[in-house]
Design a protein around this motif. Structure first.
Motif, PDB file in Angstrom:
ATOM      1  N   UNK A   1       2.566 -11.457  13.103  1.00  0.00           N
ATOM      2  CA  UNK A   1       2.969 -11.144  11.724  1.00  0.00           C
ATOM      3  C   UNK A   1       1.778 -10.641  10.919  1.00  0.00           C
ATOM      4  N   UNK A   2       1.948  -9.478  10.312  1.00  0.00           N
ATOM      5  CA  UNK A   2       0.907  -8.933   9.452  1.00  0.00           C
ATOM      6  C   UNK A   2       1.477  -8.779   8.044  1.00  0.00           C
ATOM      7  N   UNK A   3       0.752  -9.278   7.062  1.00  0.00           N
ATOM      8  CA  UNK A   3       1.196  -9.196   5.672  1.00  0.00           C
ATOM      9  C   UNK A   3       0.327  -8.177   4.932  1.00  0.00           C
ATOM     10  N   UNK A   4       0.990  -7.224   4.321  1.00  0.00           N
ATOM     11  CA  UNK A   4       0.303  -6.159   3.580  1.00  0.00           C
ATOM     12  C   UNK A   4       0.898  -6.059   2.177  1.00  0.00           C
ATOM     13  N   UNK A   5       0.206  -5.329   1.306  1.00  0.00           N
ATOM     14  CA  UNK A   5       0.786  -4.973   0.011  1.00  0.00           C
ATOM     15  C   UNK A   5       0.451  -3.517  -0.283  1.00  0.00           C
ATOM     16  N   UNK A   6       1.163  -2.928  -1.252  1.00  0.00           N
ATOM     17  CA  UNK A   6       0.871  -1.535  -1.637  1.00  0.00           C
ATOM     18  C   UNK A   6       1.216  -1.345  -3.101  1.00  0.00           C
ATOM     19  N   UNK A   7       0.570  -0.342  -3.683  1.00  0.00           N
ATOM     20  CA  UNK A   7       0.830   0.006  -5.082  1.00  0.00           C
ATOM     21  C   UNK A   7       0.863   1.516  -5.236  1.00  0.00           C
TER      22      UNK A   7
END
Ligand SMILES: CCCCCCCC(=O)SCCNC(=O)CCNC(=O)[C@H](O)C(C)(C)COP(=O)(O)OP(=O)(O)OC[C@H]1O[C@@H](n2cnc3c(N)ncnc32)[C@H](O)[C@@H]1OP(=O)(O)O
Length: 173
Positions: A133-139
């Motif tokens: 599981x890889x957790x990322x964010x973006x804007x």
């Protein structure tokens, strides 16, 4: 009689044993060979391995309009998904989006240069080894720094054996 132009989407060069890179040439987000694609080009920064980023400067026109003058919400989701997915290769994994959530904070304008930034958050270990599981964010940001849309995503690393079984080889190093 007319026949579908399948070659436009699946050129003969992809027959045989294509790499995932060749397959991705038609990715809607970043594939250079997709005439209807967004053609997003990212720069990745791995100088801090704990907080890898992928950044893209982009501008869209009415092809992707939702509300008059603004980008369609589904395209906003695609942009954020693409920015997060671009973090997987620097982490040396092939991964697919399992879950993502989006905050549509402000309408995202057409015809303006905008910034799309993905940031790796964490990859929890399992049994002492990196988990799947890889957790990322973006804007999506206005050039003045205002955040217009934000996402968090869970990506699941894909077993490369599945790719081999599908006749696809991993990306070139
Ligand atoms: C290969 C290069 C591709 C580049 C892609 C670019 C990005 C994309 O847009 S990909 C396209 C969109 N995504 C897809 O089409 C993926 C479709 N989904 C799938 O194929 C599968 O669900 C797949 C492969 C991602 C995962 O399948 P599977 O291994 O069965 O996972 P699954 O067990 O359902 O879930 C994995 C883990 O996530 C957890 N999970 C699922 N949803 C959530 C959630 N909302 N929050 C937290 N955890 C969650 C599950 O509980 C599970 O945890 P655990 O392993 O501890 O039990």
């Amino acid at each position: 009689m007319t026949t579908p132009d399948t070659a436009r989407h699946t050129p003969n060069s992809m027959d045989g044993n294509p790499t995932i890179d060749e397959r991705a040439n038609h990715c809607f987000g970043c594939g250079p060979a997709n005439p209807q694609g967004l053609h997003l080009a990212f720069t990745t920064d791995t100088s801090n391995p704990e907080a890898i980023t992928a950044t893209c400067h982009f501008q869209l026109d009415r092809m992707h309009e939702g509300p008059p003058g603004y980008i369609h919400g589904g395209i906003v989701a695609a942009l954020l998904d693409e920015a997060m997915s671009k973090l997987n290769r620097p982490l040396n994994v092939l991964a697919m989006t399992r879950h993502m959530e989006i905050d549509y904070l402000r309408p995202v304008p057409l015809y303006q240069p905008l910034v799309l930034i993905g940031r790796h958050l964490n990859r929890p270990a399992k049994d002492g080894t990196p988990g799947r599981k890889l957790f990322h964010q973006a804007e999506i940001q206005h050039p003045d720094g205002t955040v217009l849309a934000r996402s968090k995503g869970l990506f699941i690393a894909i077993d490369e054996k599945l790719l081999f079984a599908a006749g696809i080889t991993p990306p070139e190093a």
